[in-house]
Design a protein around this motif. Structure first.
Motif, short mmCIF file in Angstrom:
data_model
loop_
_atom_site.label_atom_id
_atom_site.label_comp_id
_atom_site.label_asym_id
_atom_site.label_seq_id
_atom_site.Cartn_x
_atom_site.Cartn_y
_atom_site.Cartn_z
N ASN A 129 42.02 -122.95 58.82
CA ASN A 129 42.49 -123.46 57.52
C ASN A 129 43.10 -122.33 56.69
N SER A 130 44.00 -121.56 57.29
CA SER A 130 44.78 -120.46 56.70
C SER A 130 43.94 -119.25 56.30
N ALA A 131 42.71 -119.15 56.77
CA ALA A 131 41.88 -117.96 56.53
C ALA A 131 41.66 -117.24 57.86
N ASP A 132 41.93 -115.93 57.88
CA ASP A 132 41.74 -115.16 59.10
C ASP A 132 40.28 -115.16 59.50
N VAL A 133 40.04 -115.34 60.81
CA VAL A 133 38.68 -115.34 61.33
C VAL A 133 38.72 -114.76 62.74
N ALA A 134 37.70 -113.98 63.08
CA ALA A 134 37.58 -113.44 64.44
C ALA A 134 36.91 -114.50 65.31
N LEU A 135 37.21 -114.47 66.61
CA LEU A 135 36.59 -115.45 67.51
C LEU A 135 35.08 -115.31 67.53
N GLU A 136 34.58 -114.08 67.34
CA GLU A 136 33.13 -113.87 67.33
C GLU A 136 32.48 -114.54 66.11
N GLY A 137 33.20 -114.64 65.00
CA GLY A 137 32.67 -115.23 63.79
C GLY A 137 33.08 -116.68 63.59
N LEU A 138 33.67 -117.28 64.60
CA LEU A 138 34.17 -118.65 64.48
C LEU A 138 33.03 -119.66 64.31
N ALA A 139 31.92 -119.44 64.97
CA ALA A 139 30.79 -120.38 64.88
C ALA A 139 30.27 -120.46 63.44
N GLU A 140 30.15 -119.32 62.78
CA GLU A 140 29.67 -119.32 61.39
C GLU A 140 30.68 -119.97 60.45
N ALA A 141 31.96 -119.68 60.68
CA ALA A 141 32.99 -120.26 59.81
C ALA A 141 33.06 -121.77 59.97
N LEU A 142 32.90 -122.27 61.19
CA LEU A 142 32.91 -123.72 61.40
C LEU A 142 31.65 -124.38 60.84
N THR A 172 45.09 -112.93 66.84
CA THR A 172 44.50 -113.43 65.61
C THR A 172 44.07 -114.88 65.76
N ALA A 173 43.24 -115.30 64.82
CA ALA A 173 42.87 -116.71 64.70
C ALA A 173 42.75 -117.02 63.21
N ARG A 174 43.26 -118.18 62.82
CA ARG A 174 43.20 -118.58 61.41
C ARG A 174 42.62 -119.98 61.33
#
Length: 128
Positions: free
Chosen positions: A68-81, A64-66
């Motif tokens: 700021n306490s929200a679950d995020v997939a490594l593939e979607g990390l760029a969009e979340a950042l 897993t990856a979180r």
């Protein structure tokens, strides 16, 4: 009248030597894997972060990856950042905490993804 010429047989030893040398040459000059570098910077003393700009916190687990306490997939990390960064012109700090059981390959995968995202300076905190 023409004399009949007798054909000479080719020596297989010299043919095998040439093939072996060609095989050796191509094995030594080709690359089978592509090597990449991941830059690591150690945390040191520096200017204090601005009070208005809080660092982002990424917790990396074995599966897993979180962010700021929200679950995020490594593939979607760029969009979340990108959502977290907003319109800020200066680089934001990203604190990466490793959970027990995180492999070096998983950390390297994360650092390769972060290298492709401009505007963030990741700091790896270590296993927690």
């Amino acid at each position: 009248m023409r004399k009949m010429r007798r054909r000479r047989k080719l020596s297989m030893t010299s043919l095998i030597d040439v093939i072996f040398l060609l095989l050796l040459f191509f094995m030594l000059t080709s690359t089978f894997t592509r090597f990449a570098e991941v830059e690591l910077t150690s945390g040191g003393t520096g200017a204090a972060p601005s009070a208005s700009e809080r660092p982002l916190f990424l917790q990396l687990g074995p599966e897993t990856a979180r962010l700021n306490s929200a679950d995020v997939a490594l593939e979607g990390l760029a969009e979340a950042l990108a959502e977290q960064r907003g319109e800020a012109s200066e680089a934001r700090r990203l604190l990466v905490a490793l959970q027990p059981g995180v492999t070096a390959q998983r950390l390297t995968d994360l650092l390769v993804i972060l290298r492709g995202i401009p505007g963030f300076t990741p700091t790896v905190l270590g296993a927690s």
